[in-house]
Scaffold this motif. Structure first.
Motif, PDB file in Angstrom:
ATOM      1  N   VAL A 167       2.771  -1.847  -9.918  1.00 47.25           N
ATOM      2  CA  VAL A 167       3.053  -0.427 -10.202  1.00 47.25           C
ATOM      3  C   VAL A 167       2.093   0.109 -11.259  1.00 47.25           C
ATOM      4  CG1 VAL A 167       4.773   1.208 -11.073  1.00 47.25           C
ATOM      5  CG2 VAL A 167       5.462  -0.591  -9.462  1.00 47.25           C
ATOM      6  N   THR A 168       1.843  -0.665 -12.316  1.00 42.97           N
ATOM      7  CA  THR A 168       0.923  -0.145 -13.346  1.00 42.97           C
ATOM      8  C   THR A 168      -0.500  -0.050 -12.782  1.00 42.97           C
ATOM      9  OG1 THR A 168       0.827  -2.352 -14.321  1.00 42.97           O
ATOM     10  CG2 THR A 168       2.272  -0.778 -15.386  1.00 42.97           C
ATOM     11  N   ASP A 169      -0.888  -0.993 -11.912  1.00 42.29           N
ATOM     12  CA  ASP A 169      -2.209  -0.882 -11.251  1.00 42.29           C
ATOM     13  C   ASP A 169      -2.275   0.399 -10.414  1.00 42.29           C
ATOM     14  OD1 ASP A 169      -2.953  -3.272 -12.328  1.00 42.29           O
ATOM     15  OD2 ASP A 169      -2.819  -4.430 -10.459  1.00 42.29           O
ATOM     16  N   ALA A 170      -1.189   0.691  -9.700  1.00 47.03           N
ATOM     17  CA  ALA A 170      -1.172   1.891  -8.844  1.00 47.03           C
ATOM     18  C   ALA A 170      -1.254   3.160  -9.691  1.00 47.03           C
ATOM     19  CB  ALA A 170       0.089   1.898  -7.981  1.00 47.03           C
ATOM     20  N   LEU A 171      -0.602   3.150 -10.850  1.00 45.96           N
ATOM     21  CA  LEU A 171      -0.696   4.319 -11.747  1.00 45.96           C
ATOM     22  C   LEU A 171      -2.142   4.516 -12.184  1.00 45.96           C
ATOM     23  CD1 LEU A 171       2.477   3.718 -13.970  1.00 45.96           C
ATOM     24  CD2 LEU A 171       2.109   5.710 -12.494  1.00 45.96           C
ATOM     25  N   GLU A 172      -2.780   3.409 -12.589  1.00 46.76           N
ATOM     26  CA  GLU A 172      -4.182   3.501 -13.040  1.00 46.76           C
ATOM     27  C   GLU A 172      -5.085   3.980 -11.914  1.00 46.76           C
ATOM     28  OE1 GLU A 172      -5.425  -0.207 -14.803  1.00 46.76           O
ATOM     29  OE2 GLU A 172      -4.089   0.170 -16.505  1.00 46.76           O
ATOM     30  N   SER A 173      -4.903   3.419 -10.716  1.00 50.25           N
ATOM     31  CA  SER A 173      -5.750   3.803  -9.570  1.00 50.25           C
ATOM     32  C   SER A 173      -5.605   5.285  -9.259  1.00 50.25           C
ATOM     33  CB  SER A 173      -5.367   3.005  -8.325  1.00 50.25           C
ATOM     34  OG  SER A 173      -5.552   1.659  -8.544  1.00 50.25           O
ATOM     35  N   ALA A 174      -4.424   5.827  -9.548  1.00 52.58           N
ATOM     36  CA  ALA A 174      -4.182   7.247  -9.259  1.00 52.58           C
ATOM     37  C   ALA A 174      -4.645   8.136 -10.413  1.00 52.58           C
ATOM     38  CB  ALA A 174      -2.689   7.472  -8.991  1.00 52.58           C
ATOM     39  N   GLY A 175      -5.239   7.524 -11.450  1.00 52.67           N
ATOM     40  CA  GLY A 175      -5.734   8.305 -12.581  1.00 52.67           C
ATOM     41  C   GLY A 175      -4.636   8.727 -13.535  1.00 52.67           C
ATOM     42  N   LEU A 176      -3.476   8.040 -13.466  1.00 51.64           N
ATOM     43  CA  LEU A 176      -2.351   8.373 -14.358  1.00 51.64           C
ATOM     44  C   LEU A 176      -2.335   7.397 -15.536  1.00 51.64           C
ATOM     45  CD1 LEU A 176       0.210   9.050 -11.501  1.00 51.64           C
ATOM     46  CD2 LEU A 176      -0.885  10.749 -12.968  1.00 51.64           C
ATOM     47  N   PRO A 225       0.817  -1.224   0.000  1.00 47.85           N
ATOM     48  CA  PRO A 225       0.000   0.000   0.000  1.00 47.85           C
ATOM     49  C   PRO A 225       0.852   1.277   0.000  1.00 47.85           C
ATOM     50  CG  PRO A 225      -0.821  -1.582   1.630  1.00 47.85           C
ATOM     51  CD  PRO A 225       0.493  -2.094   1.155  1.00 47.85           C
ATOM     52  N   ASP A 226       1.976   1.242   0.724  1.00 47.95           N
ATOM     53  CA  ASP A 226       2.856   2.424   0.750  1.00 47.95           C
ATOM     54  C   ASP A 226       3.480   2.663  -0.624  1.00 47.95           C
ATOM     55  OD1 ASP A 226       2.296   2.607   3.415  1.00 47.95           O
ATOM     56  OD2 ASP A 226       4.121   1.594   4.067  1.00 47.95           O
ATOM     57  N   LEU A 227       3.899   1.565  -1.283  1.00 43.47           N
ATOM     58  CA  LEU A 227       4.444   1.694  -2.637  1.00 43.47           C
ATOM     59  C   LEU A 227       3.382   2.295  -3.563  1.00 43.47           C
ATOM     60  CD1 LEU A 227       6.593   1.024  -4.871  1.00 43.47           C
ATOM     61  CD2 LEU A 227       5.413  -1.170  -5.136  1.00 43.47           C
ATOM     62  N   ALA A 228       2.159   1.775  -3.482  1.00 46.06           N
ATOM     63  CA  ALA A 228       1.083   2.273  -4.359  1.00 46.06           C
ATOM     64  C   ALA A 228       0.824   3.758  -4.103  1.00 46.06           C
ATOM     65  CB  ALA A 228      -0.187   1.454  -4.139  1.00 46.06           C
ATOM     66  N   ASP A 229       0.828   4.159  -2.823  1.00 40.35           N
ATOM     67  CA  ASP A 229       0.624   5.585  -2.512  1.00 40.35           C
ATOM     68  C   ASP A 229       1.728   6.433  -3.140  1.00 40.35           C
ATOM     69  OD1 ASP A 229      -1.590   4.993  -1.065  1.00 40.35           O
ATOM     70  OD2 ASP A 229      -0.662   5.211   0.916  1.00 40.35           O
ATOM     71  N   ALA A 230       2.968   5.956  -3.029  1.00 39.15           N
ATOM     72  CA  ALA A 230       4.105   6.725  -3.562  1.00 39.15           C
ATOM     73  C   ALA A 230       4.041   6.807  -5.082  1.00 39.15           C
ATOM     74  CB  ALA A 230       5.423   6.094  -3.116  1.00 39.15           C
ATOM     75  N   ASP A 265       5.606  13.079 -11.973  1.00 35.76           N
ATOM     76  CA  ASP A 265       6.751  13.991 -11.831  1.00 35.76           C
ATOM     77  C   ASP A 265       7.835  13.790 -12.890  1.00 35.76           C
ATOM     78  OD1 ASP A 265       5.431  14.918  -9.674  1.00 35.76           O
ATOM     79  OD2 ASP A 265       6.915  14.348  -8.166  1.00 35.76           O
ATOM     80  N   GLY A 266       7.605  12.867 -13.828  1.00 34.95           N
ATOM     81  CA  GLY A 266       8.603  12.638 -14.870  1.00 34.95           C
ATOM     82  C   GLY A 266       8.192  11.414 -15.659  1.00 34.95           C
ATOM     83  N   GLU A 267       9.028  11.043 -16.632  1.00 40.52           N
ATOM     84  CA  GLU A 267       8.731   9.827 -17.392  1.00 40.52           C
ATOM     85  C   GLU A 267       8.887   8.626 -16.463  1.00 40.52           C
ATOM     86  OE1 GLU A 267       9.123   7.888 -21.667  1.00 40.52           O
ATOM     87  OE2 GLU A 267      10.608   9.431 -21.188  1.00 40.52           O
ATOM     88  N   VAL A 268       7.877   7.737 -16.469  1.00 42.12           N
ATOM     89  CA  VAL A 268       7.862   6.617 -15.522  1.00 42.12           C
ATOM     90  C   VAL A 268       8.512   5.383 -16.162  1.00 42.12           C
ATOM     91  CG1 VAL A 268       6.412   5.043 -14.182  1.00 42.12           C
ATOM     92  CG2 VAL A 268       5.800   7.478 -14.358  1.00 42.12           C
ATOM     93  N   TYR A 269       9.471   4.799 -15.427  1.00 46.95           N
ATOM     94  CA  TYR A 269      10.114   3.536 -15.807  1.00 46.95           C
ATOM     95  C   TYR A 269       9.840   2.518 -14.712  1.00 46.95           C
ATOM     96  CZ  TYR A 269      12.827   6.027 -19.344  1.00 46.95           C
ATOM     97  OH  TYR A 269      13.201   6.766 -20.437  1.00 46.95           O
TER      98      TYR A 269
END
Ligand SMILES: Cc1cc2nc3c(=O)[nH]c(=O)nc-3n(C[C@H](O)[C@H](O)[C@H](O)COP(=O)(O)OP(=O)(O)OC[C@H]3O[C@@H](n4cnc5c(N)ncnc54)[C@H](O)[C@@H]3O)c2cc1C
Length: 212
Positions: A192-201, A165-170, A177-181
């Protein structure tokens, strides 16, 4: 792709169960951090090959591969036992996920994915860009390089394996803040890709290299 025989310059333990292998760069070999090579080896009579990703910011003189050693694996323990002067057969570089001084970066790394993560962050900082490293591993590797990155102004967060959960929040906090790798094994890349989607990114815009 042509095979090349390369010479190992050094093998160093860089964290729990993790080694960095420095290889003398053969003539004409060009690659960027994020790209990977195929390493061929004959281990106990069996011809094997595995992919390893560059973990140095450039290939000037030498380049580095960071290997997470799986004690039950075929190639990684054999690579960790190599000495300076040993020869390796490689092919490559391969891969479209690569960083060439193109701006600010946010690099998420799981396990041995920290190799390309520090390489890309170092290259970004060297060229005056911002870098964020989000790294999940109970036994972090390359801590000296992470400390140096922080000292140079990069943002570094390290998460335990049970801190999803902490990783997903971060990922949500820094993902714009930049190009994501993203570098690591499949479960980590998916988280990580799930967390990006959940954050609307835009998860599809992330440059993801799964280690299998
Ligand atoms: C594009 C790409 C880039 C990569 N970059 C890196 C990198 O930079 N650093 C890094 O460390 N790794 C990287 N990898 C992973 C790497 O290629 C190897 O897969 C990894 O090092 C394990 O190889 P090994 O020979 O040691 O283990 P393997 O022999 O492949 O075994 C891995 C595990 O699977 C188990 N296993 C094997 N066969 C079976 C079976 N039949 N049934 C059940 N279990 C089995 C073994 O016991 C072991 O625990 C990358 C992979 C890819 C695809």
């Amino acid at each position: 792709m042509d095979e090349r025989v390369v010479t190992v310059a050094a093998v160093e333990t860089v964290g729990p169960g993790t080694v960095a292998i420095d290889v003398e760069t053969p003539e004409g070999f060009e690659a960027l951090p994020g790209q990977f090579v195929l390493v061929r080896a004959t281990v106990e009579g069996e011809e094997l090959s595995r992919y390893y990703t560059l973990s140095s910011p450039d290939v000037d003189g030498t380049f580095e591969l960071t290997v997470g050693v799986d004690p039950d694996g075929d190639i990684s323990p054999w690579l960790a036992d190599l000495d300076a002067g040993a020869e390796l057969t490689i092919e490559g570089p391969f891969g479209n996920v690569k960083y060439d001084d193109g701006g600010d970066v946010v690099v998420a790394a799981g396990g041995p994915g920290i190799g390309p993560a520090v390489a890309i962050a170092e290259r970004a900082v060297e060229h005056g860009h911002e870098a964020v490293v989000l790294y999940q591993d109970d036994g972090p590797a390359h801590t000296d390089r992470l400390d140096a990155l922080e000292a140079a102004g990069a943002t570094v967060h390290v998460f335990d394996d049970d801190a999803d959960p902490d990783l997903a929040d971060a990922v949500g906090e820094y993902g714009d803040d930049g190009e994501v790798y993203v570098f690591g094994f499949a479960d980590f890349c998916g988280a990580v890709t799930d967390a990006l989607e959940s954050a609307g990114l835009d998860a599809d815009a992330a440059q993801v290299e799964s280690f299998g």
